[in-house]
Design a protein around this motif. Structure first.
Motif, PDB file in Angstrom:
ATOM      1  N   GLU A   1      -7.212  10.026  -8.294  1.00  0.00           N
ATOM      2  CA  GLU A   1      -7.703   8.591  -9.035  1.00  0.00           C
ATOM      3  C   GLU A   1      -7.181   8.672 -10.660  1.00  0.00           C
ATOM      4  O   GLU A   1      -6.656   7.751 -11.195  1.00  0.00           O
TER       5      GLU A   1
ATOM      6  N   TYR B   1     -10.346   6.570   1.394  1.00  0.00           N
ATOM      7  CA  TYR B   1      -9.943   7.763   1.775  1.00  0.00           C
ATOM      8  C   TYR B   1     -10.068   7.877   3.360  1.00  0.00           C
ATOM      9  O   TYR B   1     -11.239   7.504   3.762  1.00  0.00           O
TER      10      TYR B   1
ATOM     11  N   TRP C   1      -1.481   1.166  -9.768  1.00  0.00           N
ATOM     12  CA  TRP C   1      -2.021   1.632  -8.353  1.00  0.00           C
ATOM     13  C   TRP C   1      -3.544   2.042  -8.413  1.00  0.00           C
ATOM     14  O   TRP C   1      -3.881   2.507  -9.333  1.00  0.00           O
ATOM     15  N   ARG C   2      -4.202   1.922  -7.375  1.00  0.00           N
ATOM     16  CA  ARG C   2      -5.693   2.555  -7.314  1.00  0.00           C
ATOM     17  C   ARG C   2      -6.040   3.051  -5.990  1.00  0.00           C
ATOM     18  O   ARG C   2      -5.391   2.418  -5.074  1.00  0.00           O
ATOM     19  N   VAL C   3      -6.974   3.912  -5.710  1.00  0.00           N
ATOM     20  CA  VAL C   3      -7.175   4.372  -4.327  1.00  0.00           C
ATOM     21  C   VAL C   3      -8.247   3.187  -3.806  1.00  0.00           C
ATOM     22  O   VAL C   3      -9.179   2.853  -4.633  1.00  0.00           O
TER      23      VAL C   3
ATOM     24  N   ARG D   1       0.740  -1.286   0.050  1.00  0.00           N
ATOM     25  CA  ARG D   1      -0.218   0.076  -0.029  1.00  0.00           C
ATOM     26  C   ARG D   1       0.855   1.115   0.110  1.00  0.00           C
ATOM     27  O   ARG D   1       1.935   1.297   0.494  1.00  0.00           O
TER      28      ARG D   1
ATOM     29  N   PRO E   1      -9.253  14.473  -4.653  1.00  0.00           N
ATOM     30  CA  PRO E   1      -9.228  12.845  -4.605  1.00  0.00           C
ATOM     31  C   PRO E   1      -9.598  12.335  -6.129  1.00  0.00           C
ATOM     32  O   PRO E   1      -8.920  11.547  -6.720  1.00  0.00           O
TER      33      PRO E   1
ATOM     34  N   ILE F   1      -3.786   3.622  -0.911  1.00  0.00           N
ATOM     35  CA  ILE F   1      -3.749   3.484  -2.303  1.00  0.00           C
ATOM     36  C   ILE F   1      -3.261   2.119  -2.238  1.00  0.00           C
ATOM     37  O   ILE F   1      -2.246   1.550  -1.712  1.00  0.00           O
TER      38      ILE F   1
ATOM     39  N   ALA G   1      -5.079   9.037   1.520  1.00  0.00           N
ATOM     40  CA  ALA G   1      -5.680   7.975   0.644  1.00  0.00           C
ATOM     41  C   ALA G   1      -4.681   6.914   0.981  1.00  0.00           C
ATOM     42  O   ALA G   1      -3.282   6.930   1.144  1.00  0.00           O
TER      43      ALA G   1
END
Ligand SMILES: C[S@@+](CC[C@H](N)C(=O)[O-])C[C@H]1O[C@@H](n2cnc3c(N)ncnc32)[C@H](O)[C@@H]1O
Length: 243
Positions: free
Chosen positions: A214, A227, A222-224, A156, A210, A239, A237
């Motif tokens: 993204e 939050y 990677w992606r969120v 992460r 935010p 991630i 965030a």
């Protein structure tokens, strides 16, 4: 490598460690000056951290890289709770402060020089708005891809940023427009740190909403995941890697 004269941030935390009052003056490239929370925030104990930063610690796992570790508050907290943490920072004096405060692994290294020589990490920590160290959209995407390779499968990135659009300050709104005109993201702030006669070189620090975060992550691996919001513009965030 910052010279003594350029290590304004380091001098601020060094003086504070040695019992002197210090203030961090932030100069933006449109001539806007402001004071940050300064050393008291960089030395704060866990119980004094804002709620979203405290909540962020629940998402830290395994071996940790604290990027831009400052005076070492996160490293010290995580070390105390049994984590193996490596703190890196571009400021020689900040690294010395970390060592004197008991951070076991503190290395003088800018974010752009992270490599597999540091070993593999399960968490990349970027607190104190340090998502900003990604600097710009293109540099962020380059560094995110690099971090993808240096981390474990379920790693992460736990990163703090600030939604720059949550402001009515006309100086900030004018600055967003200036940035757009010169082809930069609205929150791509060019600044330098001043303290007494010390002054850092100019550098870009990237604040994103935010939605912008993204968008920026697309195609980087990677992606969120979630939050952690505050009452105001700052947020964290969590991630995760795309599967
Ligand atoms: C806002 S402070 C945050 C400190 C710490 N993460 C905290 O939350 O208390 C930003 C830190 O990033 C460091 N820094 C600035 N540019 C850097 C770079 N290119 N690579 C690594 N660290 C950097 C500064 O020296 C400073 O210690």
């Amino acid at each position: 490598m910052l010279t003594k004269q350029q290590d304004a941030y380091g001098r601020i935390v060094w003086d504070y460690l040695n019992g002197k009052r210090s203030a961090e003056i932030i100069e933006r490239d449109d001539g806007y000056f402001d004071l940050s929370g300064g050393a008291p925030e960089y030395f704060a104990e866990f119980k004094k951290w804002p709620r979203h930063q405290r909540a962020a610690m629940r998402f830290v796992q395994g071996r940790v890289l604290d990027v831009g570790c400052g005076a070492g508050r996160c490293c010290l907290y995580l070390q105390k709770h049994g984590y193996e943490v490596v703190g890196i920072d571009a400021s020689p004096l900040a690294i010395e402060v970390c060592r004197r405060r008991g951070v076991k692994k503190a290395r003088l290294l800018p974010i752009t020089r992270v490599s597999c020589a540091l070993g593999q990490f399960d968490t990349i920590l970027m607190m104190g708005n340090n998502f900003g160290l990604f600097g710009s959209r293109s540099r962020a995407r380059w560094l995110l891809r690099k971090l993808c390779v240096l981390t474990s499968t379920n790693a992460r990135i736990v990163a703090e940023s600030m939604d720059v659009y949550q402001t009515k300050n006309p100086d900030h709104l004018r600055y967003h427009r200036l940035n757009r005109r010169r082809g930069r993201m609205a929150g791509q702030v060019r600044l330098r740190v001043r303290y007494h006669q010390f002054c850092s070189p100019w550098f870009d620090y990237l604040f994103v909403s935010p939605g912008e975060m993204e968008d920026l992550l697309i195609g980087t691996g990677w992606r969120v995941g979630r939050y952690l919001k505050s009452d105001g513009a700052p947020y964290v965030a969590v991630i995760e890697k795309c599967r």
